[in-house]
Motif scaffolding. Structure first.
Motif, mmCIF file in Angstrom:
data_model
loop_
_atom_site.group_PDB
_atom_site.id
_atom_site.type_symbol
_atom_site.label_atom_id
_atom_site.label_comp_id
_atom_site.label_asym_id
_atom_site.label_seq_id
_atom_site.Cartn_x
_atom_site.Cartn_y
_atom_site.Cartn_z
ATOM 1 N N ASN A 79 68.756 29.055 19.869
ATOM 2 C CA ASN A 79 68.129 29.356 18.785
ATOM 3 C C ASN A 79 68.945 30.092 17.814
ATOM 4 O O ASN A 79 68.443 30.878 16.851
ATOM 5 N N ALA A 80 70.292 30.065 17.795
ATOM 6 C CA ALA A 80 71.100 30.527 16.785
ATOM 7 C C ALA A 80 70.892 29.885 15.241
ATOM 8 O O ALA A 80 70.914 28.728 15.245
ATOM 9 N N PRO A 81 70.714 30.612 14.298
ATOM 10 C CA PRO A 81 70.534 30.336 13.009
ATOM 11 C C PRO A 81 71.895 29.270 12.641
ATOM 12 O O PRO A 81 71.747 28.331 11.918
ATOM 13 N N GLN A 82 73.177 29.854 12.927
ATOM 14 C CA GLN A 82 74.088 29.232 12.650
ATOM 15 C C GLN A 82 75.230 29.235 14.030
ATOM 16 O O GLN A 82 75.462 30.594 14.255
ATOM 17 N N ARG A 83 75.770 28.225 14.253
ATOM 18 C CA ARG A 83 76.761 28.436 15.095
ATOM 19 C C ARG A 83 77.904 27.690 15.118
ATOM 20 O O ARG A 83 77.850 26.410 14.209
#
Length: 95
Positions: A79-83
């Motif tokens: 669920n990371a917004p950006q990775r």
């Protein structure tokens, strides 16, 4: 204890504060009153008083460390917004 303007300027420099002339006079008066109040604490008889470790009588209740099921690496990043491959990407905060 009387605080003079030169002492106030030194304290203000250390604290990175700036005062104009009127504010410096008021601050000198206020700080003198505070220091006088703190000096009154020297009048209190503390000969038979044991020092406190904490001001509260509450005790910290700790849980035991137990090995358990940890979050899987891929689920943690799901669920990371950006990775970026295996890491979270966050905005730059320092230059």
């Amino acid at each position: 204890m009387k605080l003079d303007i030169n002492s106030l300027k030194k304290i203000a420099h250390l604290a990175r504060l700036e005062f104009d002339e009127n504010s410096a006079k008021k601050m000198t008066t206020d700080m003198t009153q505070i220091l006088d109040w703190v000096e009154k604490l020297n009048e209190v008889d503390t000969d038979n008083v044991e020092p406190l470790i904490t001001m509260s009588s509450e005790e910290n209740v700790m849980r035991k460390d137990e090995v358990g099921q940890h979050l899987d690496h891929e689920k943690g990043l799901k669920n990371a917004p950006q990775r970026d491959s295996d890491y979270f990407r966050v905005p730059k905060v320092m230059e």
